[in-house]
Structures are given as C-alpha cells and as structure tokens.
Design a protein around this motif. Structure first.
Motif, short mmCIF file in Angstrom:
data_model
loop_
_atom_site.label_atom_id
_atom_site.label_comp_id
_atom_site.label_asym_id
_atom_site.label_seq_id
_atom_site.Cartn_x
_atom_site.Cartn_y
_atom_site.Cartn_z
N LEU A 114 -16.40 -33.40 -26.55
CA LEU A 114 -16.80 -34.40 -25.87
C LEU A 114 -15.53 -34.87 -25.00
O LEU A 114 -15.80 -35.30 -23.64
CB LEU A 114 -17.42 -35.57 -26.41
N THR A 115 -14.48 -35.00 -25.57
CA THR A 115 -13.08 -35.78 -24.94
C THR A 115 -12.79 -34.61 -23.90
O THR A 115 -12.50 -35.24 -22.82
CB THR A 115 -12.20 -35.81 -25.95
N ALA A 116 -12.86 -33.40 -24.21
CA ALA A 116 -12.52 -32.30 -23.43
C ALA A 116 -13.35 -32.36 -22.06
O ALA A 116 -13.00 -31.79 -21.09
CB ALA A 116 -12.41 -30.94 -23.92
N SER A 117 -14.63 -32.37 -22.46
CA SER A 117 -15.54 -32.29 -21.26
C SER A 117 -15.94 -33.55 -20.48
O SER A 117 -16.72 -33.73 -19.61
CB SER A 117 -16.88 -31.49 -21.73
N LEU A 118 -15.40 -34.76 -21.03
CA LEU A 118 -15.58 -35.86 -20.25
C LEU A 118 -17.07 -36.56 -20.40
O LEU A 118 -17.38 -37.15 -19.32
CB LEU A 118 -14.94 -35.87 -18.91
N LEU A 119 -17.74 -36.28 -21.40
CA LEU A 119 -19.15 -36.81 -21.23
C LEU A 119 -18.97 -38.23 -21.83
O LEU A 119 -18.40 -38.50 -22.93
CB LEU A 119 -20.10 -36.17 -22.11
N ALA A 120 -19.43 -39.19 -21.22
CA ALA A 120 -19.62 -40.49 -21.64
C ALA A 120 -20.67 -40.85 -22.47
O ALA A 120 -20.36 -41.90 -23.40
CB ALA A 120 -19.67 -41.42 -20.43
N ALA A 121 -21.61 -40.24 -22.34
CA ALA A 121 -22.99 -40.41 -23.48
C ALA A 121 -23.39 -38.96 -23.71
O ALA A 121 -23.61 -38.29 -22.86
CB ALA A 121 -24.02 -41.56 -22.75
N LEU A 157 -10.77 -29.53 -19.58
CA LEU A 157 -9.33 -29.63 -19.86
C LEU A 157 -8.95 -28.37 -19.79
O LEU A 157 -7.79 -28.28 -19.58
CB LEU A 157 -9.22 -30.33 -21.22
N GLU A 158 -9.63 -27.41 -20.14
CA GLU A 158 -8.80 -25.74 -19.99
C GLU A 158 -9.48 -25.18 -18.82
O GLU A 158 -10.76 -25.21 -18.30
CB GLU A 158 -9.41 -25.19 -21.34
N ASN A 159 -8.43 -24.54 -18.33
CA ASN A 159 -8.95 -23.81 -17.15
C ASN A 159 -9.61 -22.53 -17.59
O ASN A 159 -9.18 -21.61 -18.44
CB ASN A 159 -7.54 -23.31 -16.25
N SER A 160 -10.60 -22.09 -16.78
CA SER A 160 -11.37 -20.79 -16.89
C SER A 160 -10.73 -19.89 -15.63
O SER A 160 -11.23 -20.26 -14.50
CB SER A 160 -12.79 -20.97 -16.74
N SER A 161 -9.98 -18.79 -16.18
CA SER A 161 -9.70 -17.93 -15.28
C SER A 161 -11.05 -17.12 -14.34
O SER A 161 -10.65 -16.94 -13.41
CB SER A 161 -8.80 -16.92 -15.57
N ILE A 162 -12.10 -17.02 -15.15
CA ILE A 162 -13.15 -16.53 -14.59
C ILE A 162 -13.76 -17.51 -13.56
O ILE A 162 -14.23 -16.91 -12.28
CB ILE A 162 -14.36 -16.24 -15.54
N VAL A 163 -14.03 -18.73 -13.60
CA VAL A 163 -14.17 -19.75 -12.82
C VAL A 163 -13.45 -19.84 -11.53
O VAL A 163 -13.70 -19.82 -10.26
CB VAL A 163 -14.53 -20.94 -13.36
N GLU A 164 -12.07 -19.75 -11.88
CA GLU A 164 -11.04 -19.77 -11.01
C GLU A 164 -11.07 -18.84 -9.97
O GLU A 164 -11.08 -18.88 -8.78
CB GLU A 164 -9.50 -19.91 -11.40
N ASP A 165 -11.25 -17.66 -10.30
CA ASP A 165 -11.71 -16.21 -9.57
C ASP A 165 -12.74 -16.57 -8.60
O ASP A 165 -12.55 -16.07 -7.46
CB ASP A 165 -11.69 -15.00 -10.29
N VAL A 166 -13.84 -16.94 -9.08
CA VAL A 166 -14.97 -17.14 -8.21
C VAL A 166 -14.74 -18.12 -7.21
O VAL A 166 -15.06 -18.08 -6.02
CB VAL A 166 -16.19 -17.35 -8.98
N ILE A 167 -13.97 -19.14 -7.54
CA ILE A 167 -13.77 -20.35 -6.44
C ILE A 167 -12.70 -19.97 -5.36
O ILE A 167 -12.87 -19.95 -4.33
CB ILE A 167 -13.09 -21.69 -6.99
N ARG A 168 -11.88 -19.05 -5.96
CA ARG A 168 -10.81 -18.26 -5.00
C ARG A 168 -11.76 -17.51 -3.96
O ARG A 168 -11.29 -17.42 -2.76
CB ARG A 168 -9.78 -17.46 -5.57
N GLN A 169 -12.78 -16.78 -4.58
CA GLN A 169 -13.64 -15.77 -3.50
C GLN A 169 -14.25 -16.85 -2.63
O GLN A 169 -14.45 -16.20 -1.24
CB GLN A 169 -14.42 -15.25 -4.41
N VAL A 170 -15.08 -17.73 -3.04
CA VAL A 170 -15.68 -18.52 -1.93
C VAL A 170 -14.98 -19.31 -1.09
O VAL A 170 -15.23 -19.62 -0.03
CB VAL A 170 -16.84 -19.56 -2.72
N THR A 171 -13.94 -19.96 -1.55
CA THR A 171 -12.99 -20.79 -0.59
C THR A 171 -12.45 -19.77 0.40
O THR A 171 -12.32 -20.12 1.51
CB THR A 171 -11.94 -21.31 -1.31
N ALA A 172 -12.13 -18.59 0.09
CA ALA A 172 -11.52 -17.38 0.94
C ALA A 172 -12.39 -17.27 1.98
O ALA A 172 -12.27 -16.68 3.08
CB ALA A 172 -11.00 -16.45 0.28
#
Length: 445
Positions: A24-31, A282-297
């Motif tokens: 919960l702390t890592a993913s920032l859910l309040a409830a 809180l942890e970076n996902s290199s898989i998600v980072e890669d797809v964001i790189r693709q779409v922003t490009a």
C-alpha cells in the motif's frame, strides 16, 4: 447510450485479500479493501512477466515452451526484432540466459491508483459509512440532457486555473483529441459519458481480460469510482475531447505490469493523443518504461501522477519525465496543491517535479449516476491531460515537442513571497498550472 455488451469473462464470487501494508505504501493507495467481485480470470495472473525479443521466425508456441510460460501479447507484422510479453509462474532458470529470457519483472499488483474519496452525492436518499456521507437516488444533473457541463462545486478550482477563459481561448474545447484514461475503468452507463467516449469497439479491459472496462466494486471501498472521476475531470477541462476507457486496475486499485504496458501501447495504437496515468509505483518497471519510450517517440503525450505519500520523491512512471529525449518532451509529472497554492499535505514533491494542479476535493462523475469528490495527485493529472487536449484541438504556434515544457514554464509561481519555502523548487518548474497563460503561449489566437 446503447445497452452494454455482455462480458466475455464470467464473474465469480471470489474474496480477494487485502494488499499488504508495505505494498500500500509503495503503490500510494489511500483506502483499500477486499472486494467480493474479482474477475475469475484474475486468479491465473502470472507472478512474473518477461519482455523477450522475438523475430519473424519465432512462434508463440515455441517461445512459450522455451520459457515455460504463457504468451500475454505477441507483436504483429514484425519485420525485425520485436517484443513479446510472456507470463511466468516463477523466474526462469539462469541456464536459459538473459538474452533468451529477456527482461523479467514481478508482475502482480505493482501499480496502483492514488487518491482518497471525500464525498459522494446524488439524490434524496443518504446514509453514513464511518465519517463519509453518501447520497443516492435519481440524480441526473448536470447531464440530464446528455451534455456535460461544469459541476458547481468545482467553481473555485476552475477559477484558480482560469478554465472559463481557457475555454474562450480554445473554442474547439479539445474536439478531435482522444484522451486515454488508463485506470480502474469507468462507469460506462453514466450519463456524463453518453456522447464523450470513443466507439465501443475500441474499449479494452486488461484487468478483466475482455472489452468492457466497467468499474467494479462498492461505494466508498478501494478504488471504486477512481477512473470515473479521472475521466470526468478530463471532460470538465476539455468537454469536446473523447475518452478512450482502458481498465488495468481492480476494485482495490492494484494492477499488473503486463496490463499497464499493454494498455499504453494499445492506447497509442487506437489513436490516443494524450494518455492519463493516475497510477504509480515506487519501483521502476523497465517494461513500462520501454513502452512509454515507444509511444512518446511517436508524439503521444503521457501525463502521470507524482504520488500521495508526502515524500521527497516521485513515483514511476512520473519520475521518468525529466529523462532526455522523448521522455522529457512528451511525459509530464504532476503533483497537487490546494486553493491557496500551497503544497497539498499528501502530495509528493521533488526538484524533478514539473507542475502541480489543485487536486483537493475535485468533483466529477461517480458510478450509479452520482457525483463524488476525490483528493490526490490522481485528480491533478487529468487537469493537465485536459489542458493538453485543449491546446491540441487548436492550431499550435509551438512545436509539439515543446508543449509540456510550455505548460510547466507558464505555470503560476507558487514560490513568490516565500510561499512553500520548505518546498522551494520542488513543486514544479514554477508551480501551479495556469491554463490561460499556457494557451496564450502555445496556440494561435
């Protein structure tokens, strides 16, 4: 709106346990709470996911057999080296080699929605749950005619960011721009969305594994209504934009790496010009980072919430927004401020944060024809997504790659006269979004 199509997956009465406190702390859910309506398909979610490089000569069956997993997604029209996502029950043996297994990450419940519900209203009947006050009934305004209009309770927020004048500066109101809301789904039957969604054939649910991204849950529990609120905020800012609803989060607000990664690529493939991610980890996902790189490009804007644990750090993927290249140009990180332009008590902050918006007690549609107020950086982010849609609906006088930079630089200075002294230079380049100045700086008048 026409009746909803039937789900292709069956819903069982399964009890899903609470997320552990650490997550919960890592993913920032309040409830957060367990929910008895978890999709049956979620019982087989893989514990790990691999992003493995494949070529035109590879086959899904062959790759699945080699890794001992199941194919989650497979590239089409692969001319060279492409990426497939493979679900794994456990980490592959080291003897397979890194090149063979690709990037392997934990998959389940890595991402989560942030924010807290503060009020729900909607008719003549009401009841209390703890300290929260809910109202239900035949509430239809302000959508009784099927046309969206501002919610009166948000007037101070919209005055703060200059929304009324922004609409006069951008008279197209975001027409022709698709904003993908990748979230907990939305209430597809809510009258607020009658004429504001993309064609039903474009909708997607990567959590329930079907094409019906409908919110699931119960009033006041977990993330129920989160995506509906986020989509409604986008539409209040850019009323003529179209919402592409994509579900990646369950009723408790948690979601998987594979779902988020697939959703981002899918949104871009469906023509979304702006993607809103009111979720993080809180942890970076290199898989998600890669797809964001693709779409922003490809020139797709991604707006991401900074997180809600009042820490000097930004959650991912918002934390990637200051990377060089297309990340810095098309990805925007968003924190939250109050109506006095002070940092919201819950908002994360950092020298790399780009902008803040008034994310406290933001009213928007809620499931079952109701309205609810939520607070969180999740609510500030869609204000930026809507603001980008307003600009993109007009003729630009700046390069597209400069749009997020201009939004940050045109913001109202929240550090003036010693304000926010403890957070100097950590609430954005200048601070709180100013839609009027942003539009004057970026569009032809």
């Amino acid at each position: 709106m026409s009746p909803l199509p039937s789900r292709t997956t069956q819903r069982n009465s399964l009890v899903k346990p609470l997320i552990p406190t650490a997550l919960l702390t890592a993913s920032l859910l309040a409830a957060c709470s367990s929910n008895p309506t978890t999709p049956a398909t979620q019982a087989t979610r893989p514990a790990f996911v691999s992003a493995v490089q494949v070529t035109a000569t590879d086959t899904p069956a062959g790759v699945a057999q080699r890794l001992g997993g199941t194919i989650i997604s497979w590239p089409t029209d692969c001319a060279g080296s492409c990426t497939a996502l493979v679900g794994l029950a456990e980490r592959p043996a080291a003897t397979l080699g890194a090149q063979s297994t690709g990037t392997v990450e934990a998959n389940r419940d890595v991402f989560s929605a942030g924010g807290a519900i503060t009020a729900v209203m909607g008719g003549s009947r009401h009841y209390m749950t703890g300290s929260r006050h809910y109202m239900t009934g035949d509430f239809t305004a302000p959508w009784s005619s099927g046309t969206y209009s501002p919610i009166p309770e948000n007037a101070p927020l919209w005055q703060k960011i200059g929304l009324e004048q922004a609409h006069s500066l951008a008279p197209e109101l975001g027409a022709g721009i698709t904003v993908a809301v990748i979230d907990s789904g939305i209430d597809l039957t809510h009258p607020a969305f009658q004429s504001s969604l993309t064609a039903s054939g474009t909708w997607k649910d990567f959590y329930g594994l079907d094409n019906l991204p409908q919110e699931e849950g119960e009033i006041g529990v977990g993330a129920y209504g989160h995506g509906t609120n986020v989509a409604g905020i986008v539409l209040q800012v850019a009323p003529a934009a179209k919402i592409l609803p994509i579900r990646v989060l369950g009723p408790d607000g948690s979601g998987d790496v594979a779902g988020v990664a697939q959703a981002i690529l899918y949104a871009a493939d469906q023509g979304a010009k702006v993607i809103n991610l009111s979720l993080g980890s809180l942890e970076n996902s290199s898989i998600v980072e890669d797809v964001i790189r693709q779409v922003t490009a490809r020139g797709v804007y991604v707006v991401a919430a900074a997180g809600n644990d009042n820490q000097e750090r930004i959650v991912y993927p918002a934390a990637l927004a200051t990377k060089k290249g297309s990340f810095g140009e098309y990805l925007l990180s968003v924190g939250s401020s109050d109506l006095n332009d002070l940092k919201s008590s819950f908002s994360n902050y950092a020298r790399t944060l780009e902008i803040v918006g008034p994310g406290e007690n933001v009213y928007a549609p809620y499931p079952d024809n109701m309205v609810a107020a939520w607070s969180g950086t999740s609510m500030a982010a869609p204000m930026m997504a809507g603001g980008l849609a307003l600009a993109l609906g007009q003729e630009l006088r700046v390069a597209g790659k400069d749009l997020t930079k201009k939004m940050a630089e045109s913001a109202f200075d929240v550090y003036n006269n010693g304000a926010n002294e403890a957070y100097k230079d950590m609430l954005g380049v200048k601070g709180r979004v100013d839609l009027v100045k942003f539009l004057k700086d970026t569009t032809r008048q």
